[in-house]
Design an enzyme around this catalytic site. Structure first.
Site, PDB file in Angstrom:
ATOM      1  N   ARG A  52       3.609  -3.947  -0.229  1.00 56.58           N
ATOM      2  CA  ARG A  52       4.058  -5.189  -0.386  1.00 56.58           C
ATOM      3  C   ARG A  52       5.210  -5.558   0.526  1.00 56.58           C
ATOM      4  O   ARG A  52       6.079  -4.460   0.939  1.00 56.58           O
ATOM      5  CB  ARG A  52       4.647  -5.539  -1.806  1.00 56.58           C
ATOM      6  CG  ARG A  52       3.748  -5.121  -2.953  1.00 56.58           C
ATOM      7  CD  ARG A  52       2.875  -6.383  -3.183  1.00 56.58           C
ATOM      8  NE  ARG A  52       1.608  -6.037  -3.803  1.00 56.58           N
ATOM      9  CZ  ARG A  52       0.658  -6.683  -4.393  1.00 56.58           C
ATOM     10  NH1 ARG A  52       0.748  -7.795  -4.161  1.00 56.58           N
ATOM     11  NH2 ARG A  52      -0.232  -6.179  -5.126  1.00 56.58           N
ATOM     12  N   HIS A 108       6.088   4.232   9.237  1.00 56.48           N
ATOM     13  CA  HIS A 108       4.937   3.500   9.852  1.00 56.48           C
ATOM     14  C   HIS A 108       4.122   4.521  10.561  1.00 56.48           C
ATOM     15  O   HIS A 108       4.595   5.406  11.533  1.00 56.48           O
ATOM     16  CB  HIS A 108       5.443   2.317  10.669  1.00 56.48           C
ATOM     17  CG  HIS A 108       4.232   1.668  11.073  1.00 56.48           C
ATOM     18  ND1 HIS A 108       3.231   0.687  10.141  1.00 56.48           N
ATOM     19  CD2 HIS A 108       3.435   1.553  12.297  1.00 56.48           C
ATOM     20  CE1 HIS A 108       2.462   0.139  10.802  1.00 56.48           C
ATOM     21  NE2 HIS A 108       2.315   0.605  12.068  1.00 56.48           N
ATOM     22  N   GLY A 124       1.352   9.103  -2.628  1.00 56.89           N
ATOM     23  CA  GLY A 124       2.626   9.679  -2.668  1.00 56.89           C
ATOM     24  C   GLY A 124       3.176  11.101  -1.883  1.00 56.89           C
ATOM     25  O   GLY A 124       3.891  11.689  -2.360  1.00 56.89           O
ATOM     26  N   SER A 125       2.306  11.274  -0.780  1.00 59.59           N
ATOM     27  CA  SER A 125       2.645  12.422  -0.115  1.00 59.59           C
ATOM     28  C   SER A 125       3.861  12.637   0.612  1.00 59.59           C
ATOM     29  O   SER A 125       4.563  13.685   0.423  1.00 59.59           O
ATOM     30  CB  SER A 125       1.411  12.754   0.862  1.00 59.59           C
ATOM     31  OG  SER A 125       1.521  11.764   1.950  1.00 59.59           O
TER      32      SER A 125
HETATM   33  C1  GRF Z   1       1.822   6.506   5.000  1.00 58.85           C
HETATM   34  O1  GRF Z   1       0.885   7.266   5.863  1.00 58.85           O
HETATM   35  C2  GRF Z   1       2.708   5.733   5.539  1.00 58.85           C
HETATM   36  O2  GRF Z   1       2.578   5.787   7.016  1.00 58.85           O
HETATM   37  C3  GRF Z   1       2.229   4.220   5.387  1.00 58.85           C
HETATM   38  O3  GRF Z   1       1.579   4.603   3.971  1.00 58.85           O
HETATM   39  C4  GRF Z   1       1.134   5.742   3.831  1.00 58.85           C
HETATM   40  C5  GRF Z   1       1.735   6.229   2.390  1.00 58.85           C
HETATM   41  O4  GRF Z   1       1.077   7.605   2.151  1.00 58.85           O
HETATM   42  N1  GRF Z   1       3.273   3.552   5.106  1.00 58.85           N
HETATM   43  P1  GRF Z   1       1.615   8.070   0.985  1.00 58.85           P
HETATM   44  O5  GRF Z   1       1.410   7.517  -0.321  1.00 58.85           O
HETATM   45  O6  GRF Z   1       2.837   8.770   1.266  1.00 58.85           O
HETATM   46  O7  GRF Z   1       0.700   9.388   0.966  1.00 58.85           O
END
Ligand code: GRF
Length: 246
Positions: free
Chosen positions: A137, A155, A56-57
């Site tokens: 998903r 992405h 969830g960063s």
């Molecule tokens: C992110 O690095 C994004 O590129 C990918 O999933 C990751 C999620 O990271 N789609 P976080 O959970 O937001 O830390």
């Protein structure tokens, strides 16, 4: 003969003074409340629904930007297909409504029942934009019909290069000198919707998958809040495969 005392307002007030005054005040107060609650809610605040499966960063970066007034929006709900995902714990910390909705019987997508549960929840919480932040998903069919042009994703590569899983590893294996992250609308394909914005990062000679991934995630936390802010301000227009910034 002494006239019989009636029970008009004045008599009541005289007899039960403070009690009557208090009840009347309460009655007026509850009337005001019921009037307020029956008013149609004009939803002027732009609301975000965030979906994620991981730590969830990105959600935290967006929540902080909302709290700092950098994004003119509020988080309406955070949903996850993973019961103990960090993203749900962050939602709780920020005081944002959150829920775990089980994905159902498939490994890479939501089953029909789960998809409907997600749609229902997002409609119920009246979100304007759905922000995918590490949601693992694939969303198709009914979900995209329900929220056409209102679902965005981040992405970890410069699309259309390296779609799919572990894009930072694909970039490293391919030997590119520059990679980055892409915010795009979701369409029926995998990481193939119209691109809204991209941010580059260098690939260094001594990079490992971990160091490169961390650098890309740093760029994500800058780019995603900017794009979500622009969307909330209505500054992004979709024209076929192109998106125009206003
Ligand atoms: C992110 O690095 C994004 O590129 C990918 O999933 C990751 C999620 O990271 N789609 P976080 O959970 O937001 O830390």
């Amino acid at each position: 003969m002494k006239p019989k005392r009636g029970h008009g307002c004045n008599d009541l007030i005289r007899e039960h003074g403070p009690f009557v005054a208090k009840s009347a005040a309460l009655f007026v107060f509850s009337l005001c409340l019921s009037f307020l609650y029956s008013l149609p809610v004009s939803q002027s605040v732009y609301r975000l629904g965030i979906l994620g499966s991981g730590k969830g960063s990105n959600m935290v970066a967006i929540a902080e930007a909302c709290a700092a007034g950098k994004i003119p929006a509020q988080l309406g709900v955070v949903l996850s297909d993973v019961a103990d995902a960090g993203i749900l714990q962050h939602a709780e910390r920020f005081g944002v409504p959150f829920a775990h909705i089980a994905p159902g019987k498939y490994r890479t997508k939501l089953d029909e029942e789960a998809e409907l549960a997600y749609i229902r929840k997002l409609i119920e919480t009246k979100v304007d934009l759905i922000v995918l932040a590490g949601f693992m998903r694939i969303l198709k069919g009914e979900f995209l019909k329900a929220f056409a042009n209102r679902v965005v994703n981040i992405h970890p590569s410069l699309l259309p290069a390296f779609p799919g899983l572990e894009a930072w590893k694909q970039a490293l294996d391919h030997g590119v000198k520059v990679t980055g992250c892409t915010v795009h609308f979701i369409d029926q394909g995998v990481d193939s919707g119209p691109i809204i914005a991209q941010q580059t990062v260098p690939v260094l000679e001594d990079d490992t998958p971990e160091t490169l991934h961390a650098r890309i995630q740093g760029a994500e936390r800058e780019l995603y809040p900017k794009v979500v802010g622009a969307l909330a301000e209505g500054r992004i227009v979709v024209k076929g495969r192109q998106t125009l910034w206003r």
